[in-house]
Design an enzyme around this catalytic site. Structure first.
Site: not given
Length: 605
Positions: A210, A326, A357
């Site tokens: 991320s 995601d 994710h």
């Protein structure tokens, strides 16, 4: 007696030589192996320091220093040099607490100005010297040193968070420069006692998930020497693509109402005495003037936070990782960078799984990548398959290799629409000659899932292929051209490809229902940088991409194209009642299908 002593000495010498040989990286089948001498955490050396950067982003008249920690085998204290696995983050020291009040209100008309969300401060968490324990158990036993740093304006690092600004690229560059002897490190935040990385080979690999996966790319775009390889996992490669979509104000999945200024507040855990100045300069000026939540248009502010625009100096080998489902950091973020890096001739691979994710590549893949580019072991990884896709029912550790992504055998098939509203119409490869329009009524109260499952509703338009008699493999990016008119000057436009019938069972998987998604602002039909109010009732034609995908649609299913307006999970939510009329003869979608037209015909006949 003398002979006994000599024998003992020879034994000790031999044992010492053997121990030294064991206290070095070991490689087998092109992978770094766990070394017994490096395995015991009690023998690791852990310390922290501050690296001086080349910028002053908090405006205090001094160069910002980044807080860094190091975890290394004890043998590095006695001459052993090892390469580095490096992860940087804005999250290590905690984030803002609170509820929905921290997010923007989304229940209003498009283009309407609303009150700002509640602002919050972050109370720093954690103690010195440990910034993070991530990566350590995986890589230190395999002959690497693990380094962490807190990004600007977070934790014990100086500076201001800018959420994609230049300082967030230059900060990890400074750490890599220090690891190569080109920048200064200090034992204290304000002290002058220098610390050197005498244990570093200078070869650095970065990874993280991320935001932590964005920073490796940010560092790589500086072209810094020593950064040999990066493995970004679900990275945010463009903050415009994260908070906007084809001119539309769109939230990341799960965070309805988040925007770039909200993320700034969420991570700003640095010095309390700097926050007033940082808020004024960064959040309340640069972000407030640039983010343009009213129009959603692309501008210089967003262009400066798009790493695709900064890739020219990049030379690090790239192993990209992402999930096709995601809906937070969407799969286009990885593909756009992978594609450009491949075009630049850089060593590249991409790993996609079918979940949401996060989700790094298997350790084996990462190990081969770091072994090749950090240790310099010729394991032929650059000649492995370019793309690794985890198939729908497989484990993440068992991806299927492909020559490339998208699948080279995929060919775009164009589908046209035949009406059926308020029921279900048809998707066909034959173009309609008779002009036909259908109208839906916007109502955010109905979720996308409920709209896809409805047999009859005037809140969406739905068109399906015949039932598939054989599996059909989609690989690549679908593109829609839509001709539509609105009863208001602005309207949300949401487009989903779905697999029907919808599965709600207890064993339903994430891949069972959603194929891909896309959103757009019809006001941007001509330009992403300049929107124009719609004339009520006038038809406008707009073409845009849906999210990339690689999915096998099972026989017995139908591919459905669903067009609706406000998406309760992602878009602004204006008052229900806006009418969106679609000209079916001016609307089409191209879907990349492995095997092309022949495969599709075979699947439906």
């Amino acid at each position: 007696m003398k002979k006994i002593v000599q024998s003992i000495c020879l034994f000790v010498f031999a044992f010492t030589i053997q121990a030294q040989e064991q206290a070095a990286p070991i490689f087998k089948n092109g992978e770094a192996q766990i070394v017994k001498a490096f395995k015991n955490p009690e023998n690791w050396i852990r310390h922290d320091l501050w690296v001086e950067t080349t910028f002053d982003s908090d405006g205090d008249g001094k160069l910002d220093r980044m807080h860094v920690d190091v975890t290394r085998p004890a043998q590095t204290e006695n001459g052993l040099k090892l390469p580095i696995v490096y992860e940087s983050s804005p999250y290590y020291s905690g984030v803002a607490s609170g509820g929905r009040e921290l997010f923007w209100n989304v229940k209003h008309e498009l283009g309407e100005k609303v009150l700002e969300p509640t602002r919050s401060n972050v109370k720093r968490m954690g103690k010195r010297p440990i910034i993070s324990n991530s990566q350590i158990k995986t890589w230190v036993p395999r002959g690497y040193i693990v380094v962490h740093s807190s990004s600007p304006g977070t934790g014990l690092s100086d500076g201001a968070p800018t959420v994609g600004g230049d300082n967030e690229s230059l900060a990890p560059k400074a750490v890599i420069d220090w690891l190569n002897g080109r920048a200064k490190g200090f034992s204290e935040r304000k002290g002058n006692k220098e610390v050197t990385a005498f244990w570093s080979t200078g070869k650095v690999g970065m990874t993280g998930t991320s935001y932590n996966g964005t920073i490796p790319l940010a560092a790589a775009t500086t072209g810094v020497n020593g950064l040999e390889a990066i493995i970004p996992v679900a990275p945010n490669t463009s903050y415009y693509h994260y908070y906007r979509s084809n001119g539309l104000v769109r939230s990341p999945g799960g965070y309805l109402g988040e925007d770039i200024d909200v993320l700034y507040d969420f991570i700003h855990s640095g010095k309390e005495e700097n926050r007033v100045r940082n808020n004024k300069v960064v959040r309340d000026t640069e972000m407030a003037n640039g983010m343009d939540r009213l129009s959603g248009d692309y501008n210089d502010f967003w262009a400066g936070r798009d790493y695709l625009n900064d890739m020219k100096p990049m030379k690090a080998a790239l192993l990209m990782s992402h999930g096709f489902n995601d809906w937070n950091v969407m799969p286009e973020h990885s593909y756009r960078i992978y594609k450009k890096a491949s075009e630049m001739g850089l060593p590249t691979q991409i790993y996609y799984h079918q979940n949401g994710h996060g989700g790094p590549p298997p350790v084996k893949m990462m190990n081969r990548w770091f072994t090749r580019y950090l240790h310099g072991i010729e394991n032929n990884v650059e000649n492995d398959a370019k793309a690794w896709i985890v198939r729908e029912n497989d484990k993440r550790s068992e991806p299927t290799p492909y020559k490339e992504y998208p699948n080279p055998d995929a060919k775009e098939i164009t589908f046209y629409l035949k009406g059926g509203a308020p029921g279900i119409g048809h998707l066909s490869t034959e173009k309609l000659e008779i002009k036909e329009t259908e109208t839906l009524i916007d109502n955010y109260s109905f979720s996308a899932a409920s709209l896809a499952q409805a047999d009859y509703t005037n809140h969406r338009l739905l068109y399906t292929t015949p039932i598939l008699k054989e599996d059909l493999h989609i690989s690549g990016t679908s593109v829609i051209t839509i001709k539509a008119a609105s009863s208001k000057e602005a309207v949300n436009l949401s487009v989903y490809l779905v697999s029907l019938p919808w599965s709600n069972g207890r064993r339903a998987k994430i891949t069972d229902n959603i194929i891909t998604k896309g959103w757009a602002d019809l006001q941007n039909y001509k330009s992403l940088t300049k929107s124009k109010p719609l004339k009520k009732g006038k038809f406008y034609e707009m073409t845009f991409k849906l999210q990339p995908d690689d999915q096998i649609i099972k026989k017995g299913q139908q591919i459905g194209l669903m067009i609706f307006s406000s998406d309760s999970e992602y878009t602004l939510l204006p008052k229900p009642g806006t009418e969106l009329t679609v000209d079916l003869t001016g609307t089409k979608i191209t879907i990349p299908i492995v095997g092309g037209q022949d495969a599709f015909k075979k699947a439906i006949n």
